[in-house]
Design an enzyme around this catalytic site. Structure first.
Site: not given
Ligand code: NAD
Length: 285
Positions: A50, A55, A80, A113
Site C-alpha cells: 500500500d 508518500y 492513492k 486519498h
Molecule cells: P500502523 O498502525 O501500521 O503502525 C506502524 C508502527 O507500528 C510502525 O512504525 C512501528 O513503529 C510499529 N510496529 C509495527 N509492527 C510492530 C510490531 N510487530 N511490534 C512493535 N511495533 C510494531 O500505522 P501506519 O503506518 O500509520 O498505518 C499503516 C499503513 O496505512 C501506512 O503505512 C499506510 O500505507 C497506510 N495509511 C493510510 C492513510 C490514509 O489516509 N489512507 C493514512 C496513514 C497510513
C-alpha cells in the site's frame, strides 16, 4: 470457520479479490528500506503493498516489485491520488506518472486519498474512466464518511469497493464499518496498530500474555476476527514476520469485547472535511 492465513483474500463488489492483509509503506522514504521491507514481506506471504503519491516512494516500491521478479498477478498494488492531484485532468496525468514510477501497466487498487469538496465528482469520474481503460482494476476511497459516500452515490456510475479508514482499538469506527458493509464496501484499516500507541494498554498486554503473543499480534487478530482488512507497517523483518503470524490463535468473544471496549473515538488524523457542508447541495433524504 474456514482457516485463514496470510494468503487469504476477500471478494470485492466488482468481482476482484484483495488480500485481507498487506504491508503499509508510509514514511518509508529510503529506497533500500522499501526494497528490503517489500522483499521481507513477500517472503512471509504478503502480496498487497500500500503506497500513495503522497508518500513519495512509488518509485522505490516499483523498484522493489521489479526486484521480486514474480508474476504481476501474484501481487496487489495499491496507490492513492493526493489531494493536490484531484480533478479530472490532474488525476489522469498524475496517475500516468504514478504508473511510470511503479514501473507497472496497471495498479490493482486506486484510492482517493482524502475527501475534499473541490472536484469531488470530477475526481471520481476520472477514477471510473481509468478503470474502464483497464489501467486500474478496482477503485476506492479513503477517509470517506457516510455523508461523503451518500453524496458520491448521487452521481457515481460505480461505487467504491474499498474504503480505507483509520481503524484500531482506540477508534473502532463500528458504525462506519457497518455502513461500509451494508453498502458492499470493504473497510481497510489504516494505522491498524494505532501507530504503536496501544501496545502498552493493560487490556491488550493481558490478552497478549494469555496467548503468548505480542500486543501487535493481538490487535491484528482483533481486526481479522472483526472482519476488517488491514495494512500494518513495519520496516523490521522480524516485526513484518510477526505481524503475519496471527493465524494460529483465536481471541474469545470476551476478549474481542474487551478490546472493542477500548474505543475512545480518538483519531491520529484530523476529522475528514464535511464535503456536503461546503457543496451545500447534499440531498437530505
Ligand atoms: P500502523 O498502525 O501500521 O503502525 C506502524 C508502527 O507500528 C510502525 O512504525 C512501528 O513503529 C510499529 N510496529 C509495527 N509492527 C510492530 C510490531 N510487530 N511490534 C512493535 N511495533 C510494531 O500505522 P501506519 O503506518 O500509520 O498505518 C499503516 C499503513 O496505512 C501506512 O503505512 C499506510 O500505507 C497506510 N495509511 C493510510 C492513510 C490514509 O489516509 N489512507 C493514512 C496513514 C497510513
Amino acid at each position: 470457520m474456514t482457516k485463514q492465513n496470510i494468503g487469504s483474500k476477500v471478494k470485492l463488489a466488482d468481482g476482484n479479490e484483495m488480500p485481507v492483509q498487506g504491508l503499509g509503506v508510509y514514511r518509508m522514504t529510503d529506497e533500500n528500506q522499501v526494497i528490503n521491507s517489500v522483499k521481507s514481506a513477500y517472503h512471509d506471504g504478503y502480496r498487497l503493498f500500500d503506497t500513495a503519491q503522497m508518500y513519495k516512494n512509488e518509485a522505490a516500491v516499483g523498484k522493489a516489485v521489479k526486484d521480486l521478479n514474480v508474476n504481476r498477478d501474484d501481487l496487489f498494488i495499491t496507490t492513492k491520488i493526493a489531494e493536490e492531484n484531484q480533478g479530472y485532468d490532474k488525476v489522469m496525468s498524475s496517475f500516468e506518472e504514478s504508473l511510470k514510477k511503479l514501473q507497472l501497466d496497471y495498479v490493482d487498487m486506486l484510492l482517493v486519498h482524502w475527501p475534499i469538496h473541490t472536484h469531488f465528482f470530477e475526481t471520481w469520474r476520472a477514477f471510473e474512466s481509468l478503470k474502464e481503460q483497464g489501467l486500474v482494476k478496482s477503485i476506492g476511497t479513503s477517509n470517506y464518511g457516510m455523508l461523503h459516500l451518500q453524496y458520491l452515490a448521487t452521481k457515481a456510475n460505480e461505487m467504491p469497493v474499498v474504503n480505507q479508514l483509520e481503524v484500531h482499538p482506540y477508534l473502532s469506527q463500528q458504525a462506519m464499518v457497518d455502513f461500509d458493509r451494508e453498502n458492499h464496501i470493504v473497510t481497510q484499516a489504516w494505522a491498524p496498530l494505532g501507530r504503536g500507541r496501544i501496545f502498552d494498554d493493560p487490556v491488550i498486554v493481558k490478552i497478549a500474555e494469555a496467548h503468548d503473543k505480542s500486543a501487535a499480534q493481538v490487535i491484528l487478530r482483533w481486526h481479522l476476527q472483526r472482519g476488517d482488512t488491514f495494512i500494518p507497517k513495519s520496516v523490521h523483518p522480524q516485526r513484518i514476520q510477526q505481524n503475519a503470524d496471527i493465524y494460529d490463535f483465536e481471541l474469545s468473544d470476551d476478549e474481542m469485547e474487551q478490546i472493542a471496549g477500548l474505543n475512545r473515538n480518538t483519531r491520529i488524523s484530523q476529522e475528514p472535511e464535511m464535503v456536503y457542508e461546503i457543496g451545500h447541495q447534499y440531498p437530505h433524504h
